[in-house]
Design an enzyme around this catalytic site. Sequence first.
Site, short mmCIF file in Angstrom:
data_model
loop_
_atom_site.label_atom_id
_atom_site.label_comp_id
_atom_site.label_asym_id
_atom_site.label_seq_id
_atom_site.Cartn_x
_atom_site.Cartn_y
_atom_site.Cartn_z
N ASP A 1 0.79 -1.23 0.00
CA ASP A 1 0.00 0.00 0.00
C ASP A 1 0.82 1.29 0.00
O ASP A 1 1.98 1.31 0.45
CB ASP A 1 -0.88 0.04 1.26
CG ASP A 1 -2.06 -0.91 1.19
OD1 ASP A 1 -2.04 -1.84 0.36
OD2 ASP A 1 -3.01 -0.72 1.97
N HIS B 1 -6.42 3.18 -3.90
CA HIS B 1 -6.28 3.51 -2.48
C HIS B 1 -6.61 4.98 -2.23
O HIS B 1 -6.07 5.60 -1.32
CB HIS B 1 -4.86 3.17 -2.02
CG HIS B 1 -4.74 2.85 -0.56
ND1 HIS B 1 -5.69 2.19 0.17
CD2 HIS B 1 -3.71 3.11 0.32
CE1 HIS B 1 -5.29 2.06 1.41
NE2 HIS B 1 -4.09 2.62 1.54
N HIS C 1 -5.70 9.44 0.68
CA HIS C 1 -5.48 8.49 1.78
C HIS C 1 -6.11 9.01 3.07
O HIS C 1 -5.51 9.01 4.16
CB HIS C 1 -3.98 8.24 1.98
CG HIS C 1 -3.69 7.00 2.79
ND1 HIS C 1 -3.63 7.00 4.17
CD2 HIS C 1 -3.47 5.74 2.42
CE1 HIS C 1 -3.37 5.79 4.61
NE2 HIS C 1 -3.27 4.99 3.56
N HIS D 1 3.72 -2.04 3.10
CA HIS D 1 3.67 -0.68 2.56
C HIS D 1 4.94 -0.37 1.78
O HIS D 1 6.04 -0.72 2.21
CB HIS D 1 3.51 0.37 3.67
CG HIS D 1 2.19 0.30 4.38
ND1 HIS D 1 1.93 -0.59 5.40
CD2 HIS D 1 1.05 1.01 4.19
CE1 HIS D 1 0.68 -0.43 5.82
NE2 HIS D 1 0.13 0.54 5.12
#
Length: 262
Positions: A80, A131, A135, A227
């Site tokens: 991510d 995503h 964010h 991540h």
Amino acid sequence: MGLKGKYTAQIAVVASAVALSLAAWGAAALTDTEATAQAGDGRTPATQDGAPAQVPPVKMPESIAHAAEAGGSAVNVTIDDGPDPRWTPKMLDILKENDVKAVFCMVGPRAQENPAIVRRIVAEGHRLCDHTVTHDTTMDKKSVAYQKQQILEAKKMIEDAAGGAKVEYYRAPGGAFTPDSRRIAAASGMRPLGWNVDTKDFERPGTASIVHTVKNELSNGPTILFHDGGGDRAQTVAALEQVLPWLKEQGHSFSFPVRSTP
């Protein structure tokens, strides 16, 4: 009627028959051409001027996916917050060395800023995930219009950066899904995507801690969260170098998260 007149009449009949046959053949050919134009290349519908028509996305289930397409002991690697020009290429190198495919959940503007990395991700067989634009981990407290803007604008940014490759999943920042955000994503062809193992690598707890979390929590389910954006991801890179071979040693294969239901 004389002999000459008889032959002349027969010739006229034959000529008439030939003309009718040619007319019928021409009509059939024209029909075939029109049908081809209407069908485009046989896979994509065409508009009246013959240009390919836009095919609406196939609606996905609105439920949050966790399972692996391959089933069994397969696991899903998801990454991510990127792409990041420093850390994402390093992770791609490690994935390639271990012959592992992953899902990259991208923040729209970061994809827009790094199109070459996005295209590398696609070229190497990984999948794309939306995503959002900013964010925002409080999306579940925002209006439906705001959620829609965050989801659909990011999707377009990512697909443009990818050269048209489709975004196949949607992951809410911080897991802040709502019934509306799941519906919006599913209607746009993206399966809402969750996780089972949160490595906490975002907090930089140390490489050993990240590895331990994967080993200790894998029994929760197959989808692992890492991540590649949001800061220094050196610990995640080092952890991936250890985790991927270990998963193989334990008999795990690698898959993608499910998109549809049986």
